[in-house]
Enzyme design. Structure first.
Site, PDB file in Angstrom:
ATOM      1  N   CYS A  39      36.038  43.985  34.710  1.00  0.00           N
ATOM      2  CA  CYS A  39      36.422  42.689  35.299  1.00  0.00           C
ATOM      3  C   CYS A  39      35.402  42.193  36.326  1.00  0.00           C
ATOM      4  O   CYS A  39      35.137  40.994  36.412  1.00  0.00           O
ATOM      5  CB  CYS A  39      37.809  42.773  35.926  1.00  0.00           C
ATOM      6  N   GLU A  99      32.890  51.826  40.171  1.00  0.00           N
ATOM      7  CA  GLU A  99      32.809  50.387  39.911  1.00  0.00           C
ATOM      8  C   GLU A  99      31.384  49.836  40.084  1.00  0.00           C
ATOM      9  O   GLU A  99      30.916  49.066  39.244  1.00  0.00           O
ATOM     10  CB  GLU A  99      33.765  49.652  40.863  1.00  0.00           C
ATOM     11  N   LYS A 136      29.241  50.320  37.162  1.00  0.00           N
ATOM     12  CA  LYS A 136      29.550  49.445  36.019  1.00  0.00           C
ATOM     13  C   LYS A 136      28.861  48.093  36.157  1.00  0.00           C
ATOM     14  O   LYS A 136      28.311  47.556  35.197  1.00  0.00           O
ATOM     15  CB  LYS A 136      31.065  49.255  35.899  1.00  0.00           C
ATOM     16  N   ARG A 163      37.692  46.195  47.817  1.00  0.00           N
ATOM     17  CA  ARG A 163      39.039  45.771  47.425  1.00  0.00           C
ATOM     18  C   ARG A 163      39.641  45.029  48.625  1.00  0.00           C
ATOM     19  O   ARG A 163      39.565  45.517  49.757  1.00  0.00           O
ATOM     20  CB  ARG A 163      39.889  47.011  47.108  1.00  0.00           C
ATOM     21  N   HIS A 175      38.731  37.943  41.253  1.00  0.00           N
ATOM     22  CA  HIS A 175      37.630  38.629  41.932  1.00  0.00           C
ATOM     23  C   HIS A 175      36.632  37.571  42.416  1.00  0.00           C
ATOM     24  O   HIS A 175      36.143  36.760  41.638  1.00  0.00           O
ATOM     25  CB  HIS A 175      36.907  39.584  40.976  1.00  0.00           C
TER      26      HIS A 175
END
Lengths: 345, 345, 345, 345
Positions: free
Chosen positions: B150, B202, B205, B235, B242
């Site tokens: 995402c 994350e 990625k 976060r 996002h």
């Protein structure tokens, strides 16, 4: 011997933090609190609508609020802390300095003026001597010293320990708490389940104040550092504590380990409100976090975590400071202590 | 003619979004919903504890949940959407492909495998032809296609329009919503009045998936793009959407105006779930914001704002996408539509 | 044939919701939008700083905002929706009525006036005939009808189906969303990680408006119901949707099952904006929840859950409605539809 | 002389609060920390993932966590504080008591058992003598005392000062913080922009524990008070501090002024952790608020505000207490101090 001090703009978010820090202070005594004309005459308790999580200090609760003008502040007050909005600060701070008061100000006006020291005591206490230039040029008996913006204070302390490697370029993204905008600065409808990728004028402050803070003073002027800083600023739904993601590129290579060591070893300063250590380097990858780490060093320490090499070269890491303590009221108080220590008060 | 489809892992946060998107879909018909062994046998209504803001679709509410294994899915189902956790995906997706099913998967396993296309249809629909290599190598009648993470989907679409200027280096800081971690991924005590500067795996990625997505397919393999990406991930207490701060350095200079034009003009694709326009460039400096802009294009558009020249050279801007629609369920559905369009289903 | 309508106070939180509801409305056409003097002359787009999650309707975006006075509104506008603050409403609404406009108002001024109908169409549409008394007494060609406060609208619909059991006493605790206070009504520092157990004047509105709504109209006046209501009101950190805990004591015993049945069976009304069903009774014990249930019936339904016998006798349950739709803008629109239906426009 | 104490279930939310309170305690010394089998053997630092805003106490950080069983706790430990989940508490607490340990427990198991004292020291310290009955009946050398549920502790202290007027009926609506459910008890997706009108088993605790607490002890048993309590419980997005709306009906009339006086004058108790005053009556109508008032009396005071006559007869008001301090860990510590003071340890 206590120094009698006053607070300009004592009823707002930063003003209340100043009261919290100064009321129990061993060397300062709050002798005057000022606010806008509409609050003058009221007790501090009534004017401030005290909104912190601690009780309102008895010594201040029933003090009468006076208007923010030199004639309203007692003559035996020698040091003033200013939590004024910048437009008001621009109008009245010079008048106070002219009248002989030494002003430690959090307001953003004149922060970048050539003859106004912008000071974080652990970093550039020597810049304070610029006050001699200031007094000579402006003919003041008083003096005006500034602390930087809350978002600037958060990351610049982490650059200083790296300066020996030759600071070249910095990218910084901020996740700023709502208290940075004052009590009514961010409405709940703007920020609940949301984030704001813009704060007016803020990015420029990070980019310019950092260079002045890291600059050198040659006895007559500040030579700004030539590091290039690019900032992206965001407001998020936290109450206190600015979190920042930083990427730093340096002339000489620096490993995350060496950087961590340099930061942890960076000296503090021997003043009452200064934290020890100044910079806390955390080893857990998910720290610092605003709620868990903002109160380190009674809100005066800067926390760093997530130090690693960046794919784009250089280092990346996260840092955090309490924006209304280290980033505002505490910064002004510490500058006040430095002013006393160096004989300007 | 409707294609009969199944949803693997239909009860979680992304699974429920898939149900929301597929139930009213004009060319797909939900014929099977799977979940873990412990939910098998229950109705979807009971197993899912439906937790979106819209009512549970009647067509699915009383369907019996089956275990996530090929023998439990009807043979006339030809396309599967996978919202499985990556460890489960790694275990069972190949078995479904082996059994002849075409799987459009949101799970992170095998995203970087050489013979698995990682696809955003508007960007690299041509990569889908890698499936011919995959089928030849793996001996599958089925096929496996992935959509990216995402947080990757949010910023990579804004890079594609700039690729003609020669992408060199990208810094990206993410402000990610809690839904990205699934229903129970982030506890309230972790995130209320807080932010977390770390999400396991994350950052990597963003740094690797982006290069594969922007790469070129020569008929037999993907040549990854050589742009360097460095990510800092956070976060924050938002539910969906996002937000990302991006800095891009290119070989050739590009003005903010030219970048805005290139982004706004970047073509979409003619598929049912694809938004038009694909990228919405907003002129207000304080946009995009998660709550106000995440639903643009029914949650499938990417929003951009704050485009300006960066002090460090290159461009800086902010972008945003709905993480469980464009960033997950909607991405998988769109890939499913592309699979049908290109004749793989 | 469309009725040409105007919106008084069109730029605030409720005003924007009115625009959202009226722009696509099949029988109304927005012909005029008003705001304070300072916004007059600007386009609606510029004046409103549109802040909902949906795009600003094209039909309104470029309309010029006019000042809130009768001379500024075209004569062929026959129905006005008022989202004015109550002090402004008190000043200008009578002038509009005097000038012949029919005003469906959400403002709290005059809600309790003897000759002003306070209407929830599903409950007391017959009260609308009080307008004949109003016109006779005030000599107006126009008319003034009010909808109740958002927190009143949430629980009073759940009392009506129980009235056959003889309503005696009601205790109600509210958990109200921040949007009820308008865009700038609640600052983020007041409400993040907090709750406010007081909203000025709100408890009284629940206690008095409920009796007027449940009262009977004898052709000349409203006989207020004699149920006793005691309210405790709280603001919590939700964006939309007021949740209320209710205890009801009745003359005759009523089981939770009978109450659920009576509520679920309570008829709606055949108007465009009215939901069907009017009241949704949910069986899960942890519903209704603001985020999951506020959009039922496009934000116009009232949800009920947790129905059970109370230890103190009578019933207890929870109810919820979308405060800026069913509780404000949607309520005014529905009253407007009723005004047309009953021939007052 | 320090009493050597142990903490059962030391790694959870309440366990960490116990460590915070006990580490600097002048009469207690933490000699043992237990957790589930999977954490046994690790240092407390590693097992706890310390998540409060204060630093982990040095004295505990490197202590080895032992399993929660009597044989693992040193014999010279005489007092145990239990922050166990109720199912674990039900299983192991009796074993500890059997083995001779005195247990001050926050776990909900056995709170309503006839021979287990449920104690708030300022309210019913005399109930502690029920331990003699307990020891006789169960043949224990140890003893088991309980503190009530966090939501019970918040409002029952405000009833005690009114008991002279004859308590008849109480309605109470709670707005409870997420920490009451433990670190992972409420996911962020459940509660951001939301509220939950249900907490399993909670309403019953308020209704029954209150009667036991207000009951009288005749030397052999507790005679529960016959006040009728009806509770409606809600979870809201606050971190700490339960806010409650209370309506009280009494036999004899009581004015808000008399009630305020009775509450403010209600005596505390002379124990280290007890606050002075016990109940703080606030005059501002919008107080108490969770964030501003939860830390009164170091988190051990109960705050009351908004006292007024209710339309339904009787009084209404709001009260608040810090749920993990006064409502859990602090309550257990205070009971521990009472146990020492009364000679049971």
């Amino acid at each position: 011997m206590s120094v009698r001090v006053g607070i300009l703009g004592a009823t707002g978010a930063v003003g209340q933090r100043l009261v919290e820090l100064l009321a129990p202070h061993p060397s300062f005594e709050i002798a005057s609190v000022t606010a806008s004309e509409s609050s003058a005459g009221a007790t501090y308790r009534d004017a401030a609508k005290w909104r912190t999580g601690s009780p309102i200090p008895d010594a201040v609760a029933n003090v009468e609020v006076v208007p923010t003008e030199p004639s309203a502040v007692p003559d035996d007050v020698s040091l003033l802390f200013s939590a004024l909005p910048s437009d008001v600060g621009a109008r009245v701070e010079p008048a106070f300095c002219e009248a002989g008061y030494v002003v430690s100000s959090n307001a953003s006006n004149e922060r970048m003026a050539d003859d106004v020291p912008l000071v974080i005591p652990e970093l550039n206490a020597d810049h304070l001597a610029l006050l001699d230039v200031q007094r000579a040029e402006r003919g003041w008996d008083g003096a005006l010293v500034k602390n930087p913006n809350c978002s600037t204070i958060t990351f610049v302390p982490t650059l200083a320990p790296l300066s020996e490697y030759g600071l070249e370029r910095v990218h910084v993204a901020t996740l700023q708490a709502v208290s940075g905008a004052g009590y009514d600065g961010v409405s709940s409808m703007e920020i609940v389940d949301n984030a704001l990728p813009h704060i007016g004028g803020e990015a420029e402050k990070l980019e310019t104040e950092s260079r002045k803070l890291l600059g050198s003073f040659d006895g007559s002027a500040i030579d700004h550092h030539d590091v290039t800083v690019s900032a992206s600023v965001n407001r998020i739904p936290t109450l206190d504590g600015h979190l920042e993601n930083v990427w730093v590129e340096t002339d000489d290579d620096v490993t995350p380990e060496a950087a961590a060591e340099a930061m942890a070893a960076y000296p503090g300063i021997d003043l009452h409100t200064a934290p020890d250590p100044f910079i806390e380097v955390l080893s857990e990858p998910d720290r610092p976090q605003p709620r868990l780490d903002r109160n380190r060093g009674d809100g005066m320490a800067v926390s760093v975590g997530g130090l690693e090499s960046s794919a784009t070269g250089g280092l990346q890491y996260n840092c955090l400071a309490h924006n209304t303590i280290r980033g505002a009221a505490g910064a002004s108080v510490l500058n006040g202590e430095l002013l006393v220590d160096r004989g300007y008060v």
